[in-house]
Structures are given as C-alpha cells and as structure tokens.
Design an enzyme around this catalytic site. Structure first.
Site, short mmCIF file in Angstrom:
data_model
loop_
_atom_site.label_atom_id
_atom_site.label_comp_id
_atom_site.label_asym_id
_atom_site.label_seq_id
_atom_site.Cartn_x
_atom_site.Cartn_y
_atom_site.Cartn_z
N GLU A 163 0.85 -1.18 0.00
CA GLU A 163 0.00 0.00 0.00
C GLU A 163 0.89 1.24 0.00
O GLU A 163 2.11 1.13 0.20
CB GLU A 163 -0.91 0.01 1.23
CG GLU A 163 -1.88 -1.16 1.29
CD GLU A 163 -2.81 -1.09 2.49
OE1 GLU A 163 -2.70 -0.11 3.27
OE2 GLU A 163 -3.65 -2.00 2.64
N GLU A 188 9.42 -7.57 -3.59
CA GLU A 188 9.42 -8.76 -2.73
C GLU A 188 10.55 -8.74 -1.70
O GLU A 188 11.19 -9.75 -1.42
CB GLU A 188 9.43 -10.04 -3.57
CG GLU A 188 8.14 -10.20 -4.35
CD GLU A 188 7.88 -11.61 -4.83
OE1 GLU A 188 8.24 -12.56 -4.11
OE2 GLU A 188 7.30 -11.76 -5.92
#
Length: 423
Positions: A169, A404
């Site tokens: 986010e 990631e």
C-alpha cells in the site's frame, strides 16, 4: 492454442512422471533409483531430473518461438500481448505445482523456478508474471485454501484466469504489515475499503488475493487474506509507467465498499500475516530465478558479439581487460545459480530456507544489475541501442533490488540468522 493443445502439452510434461510411477517410485525416491549403490546419489545443485529437463525444454521452446518475437513490441507498448498470456496457460506453465486433479502439472517448486529462469532469459516481464501467479497466488490457495476454494479457483488459475497478489500500500512497503485497507463484517460478507499500490499482474488479472486488516488496533493479528474476483468491483486507479519490466502491469487498485463473500477468507481471520510471511519467503526464490535468468540472457546476447567484433586486428572479447570481465561475470552468474537452486532444493526437501532465499534474492539482483550493465559496454554503441535488446535487460534489472523485499531487507534477514548462529 486450443484446450486440446494445452492438454497435449501438459500430458507431455507428465510423461516422465508416468514412467516413474509405473516403477513404483515416489518423487523422493527418484534420485535414489538412479544410483547403483545403497546410498542416495548426490547431484549438483542445478542438475535436472528427467521431469525437470522436459519442462525446461518446453519453456525454452515456448520462450524462443512465442515470446522472443514480441519482446520489443510489448516493451515499447508497455502491455503484455494477450497471446503470450494465453500461451503460458496453454503450455501448462500457470499451474506448475497445482495437482493434476485440479488441472495443473503437479510438478515441484524447483520446476517452477526452472520455468521462471528460462522465461527471464528472453523477457523478465513475462517471467515475473509467471512467477507471481505460481509462487504467490497458486501457492497461497494450495497451502491455505479450503477444499471448496481450491476446487473453485485452482482449475481456473491453471487454465484461464491470471492471479494477482495484493499486499503493498502507499504507506506499507517494506513495513508490509502497516496496512490501512479495512475489512468489516456485514452479514455473510466482508466489505473492504482502501487501496493497494505496486500490484503486479493487476491489469490483466481476474483473481486477486487481498490482504486487509479487520481492526488496526490488533496490529498484525488483525490482518486477513481474502479472495476477490475482478467483477466484484475492483477498480484499477492507475497503471504505472516504469523504467523496466514495462510489459508487466503494475497498478494502483481502489476498493470502495468491495463486497466479498465470507467463504472467500483464506485460512483464518487474523492469520493473513502468517500467510504473507511464509509465501514471500518462497517468492524471493522466484525473484532470484528471474534475476538469474535476466543476467544469463544479457550475457547470452552480448558475449557472442565480442567475438564477432574486431578492433586492432583481433576480437574485442579476446583483449585481456574484457576477457577478464566476461570471466568474472560467468563466475557471478554461476554463484547466483547455485544460491538460487540451493534455496529451491531445500524448500522442496522440507528444510529451512529463509536465510538461503534471502541470500539468493539479494545476490542474484546484484549480479543481474552488474552483468546487464557490463553487457551494454561489451557491445559498445550497439548495446546502447534498443535494437539489440541488451539495454532492456539492464532496465529490467533495477527492480530486483526493490520488490518482494528490498536488498536491505534481505541483508537484515541474513544478519539476523548470522547473529543467532554466532551470538
């Protein structure tokens, strides 16, 4: 390709498994069967079983025949060709670990890593699409989904529907659990409000795994994972224009009173953090494989040119300065390969692999950036043009140190394991 062709491709990939099963061998017995002694046969880390080699050959052919002719166009248009996406499904590459009874190939995690590496040698954008779909989306459903969820979604994810993993986010990047997207119970539904950012595959996806908090005061214990479908009302607010992996979609998503059936909670309410942590550890091996393939792809394009281009009466690649750079790059690529496949094999063997995954992801991203940059220089002015495709590998390499888990996050993880071992 038709469904018949897809079925034929998957059946071909399963051929070696059928032979092995006829001999009464389980997967863990396969390596032992190849040894004439009572002791298990020890293999090099990147040696392939017959099954893995068959998969690898299938991926190489698909990448060279279908993807390679479209790479530059997809990069320039910043859009994945629908034929490439469908080809991934038709070739059986979107359900690599999914069981055969649910429409997948039923192969190992290492098989998925092999596919990701080989795709990245041609186009890292296609590679990351396959990676996220397999190692994150499919794996979450396989490991934590109910039987009903598996039966509903895994066959579609193996054949037609692209998946997207929605965690990040605007205020939640490396601090992955500082989520602000809220989920509130309303009868037999959950209602989600909020937004997600930097979401891979989201422009083309039909299935979304969304992480949201049911109560911010609970911290990470309030995080829950939900399955949503695009037609439930997921809004694509913005498609990012990026430096690299341009054909891979990266979007901001908005959820305005997004209603999700209560049966679409994955795992338990409040256990989303556990799902995310475990899955991202596996996903990092996938990114390592992508960066490994990228580095090898740049190397494969540039090195032959150095032996064709002559200056001062000899190929430029034979001058000691460049020859030593090429040799060092070959060493770096091989070291990244060994770290990546060591992590993958450990995961398949049920061993701890968090530290190994962090090492592989960190080092492969370093190598990818270094080798792809050098590859441009080895090819000189030609390497700087878009015509060769070498410069694209360098642009694509930058993301490896970011998504990631950034490189600093990987180093922090490794440092914690070292401290635990020696303190």
């Amino acid at each position: 390709m038709s469904s018949a062709i897809r079925s034929a491709a998957i059946q071909a990939l399963r051929a070696s498994r059928a032979l092995r099963s006829a001999a009464g061998l389980r997967p863990t017995q396969h390596l032992r069967a190849m040894s004439s002694s009572a002791q298990p046969l020890l293999r090099s880390l990147d040696a392939y079983t017959d099954e893995e080699q068959m998969l690898r050959e299938t991926v190489v052919k698909f990448a060279e025949d279908v993807i390679a002719p479209k790479v530059r166009e997809m990069d320039e248009n910043e859009m994945m060709d629908p034929a490439v996406i469908q080809g991934l499904f038709d070739t059986g590459l979107m359900g690599i670990e999914t069981s055969e009874d649910l429409g997948g190939a039923g192969f190992s995690f290492t098989s998925a890593i092999i596919a990701i590496e080989e795709l990245a040698k041609i186009d890292p954008s296609v590679s990351v699409m396959c990676d996220v779909h397999n190692t994150l989306v499919n794996t979450v459903l396989r490991k934590y989904g109910t039987q009903a969820q598996k039966e509903k979604y895994l066959p579609k994810l193996a054949s037609t529907d692209l998946g997207s993993f929605c965690l990040s986010e605007p205020a939640s990047g490396s601090d992955a659990f500082a989520l602000q997207t809220r989920a509130k119970k309303d009868g037999n539904h959950w209602v989600l409000n909020g937004s997600k950012m930097w979401i891979t595959n989201s422009y083309e996806a039909n299935v979304f795994l969304i992480f949201a908090t049911i109560d911010p005061s609970l911290g990470y214990k309030g995080i829950t994972c939900f399955i949503a479908e695009k037609d439930m009302g997921i809004q694509i607010a913005k498609k990012e224009q990026k430096l690299g992996i341009r054909a891979s979609s990266t979007c901001t998503l908005n959820f305005d009173d997004l209603k999700i059936p209560e049966e679409n909670v994955i795992g338990e309410v409040g256990k989303g953090y556990k799902i995310a942590i475990e899955i991202l550890n596996e996903g990092r091996i996938g990114i390592a494989a992508q960066m490994l393939g990228l580095a090898q792809g740049a190397f494969n394009k540039a090195v032959p040119y150095t032996y064709q281009r002559s200056q001062f009466g000899q190929p430029v690649g034979t001058f000691q300065g460049m020859a030593f750079q090429i040799a060092q790059a070959a060493i770096d690529i091989e070291s990244a390969r060994l770290l990546t496949y060591n992590a993958a094999r450990r995961k398949d063997e049920g061993l701890e692999f968090t530290k190994e995954a962090a090492m592989a992801k960190y080092w492969a991203s370093v190598v990818a950036q270094k080798v792809s940059g050098q590859a441009i220089e080895w090819a000189g002015g030609v390497g700087f043009t878009r015509e060769t495709g070498i410069e694209k590998f360098w642009r694509d390499s930058k993301i490896g140190a970011i998504y990631e888990g950034t490189s600093n996050i990987q180093l922090q993880t490794i440092a914690k394991f070292v401290q635990k071992q020696y303190s």
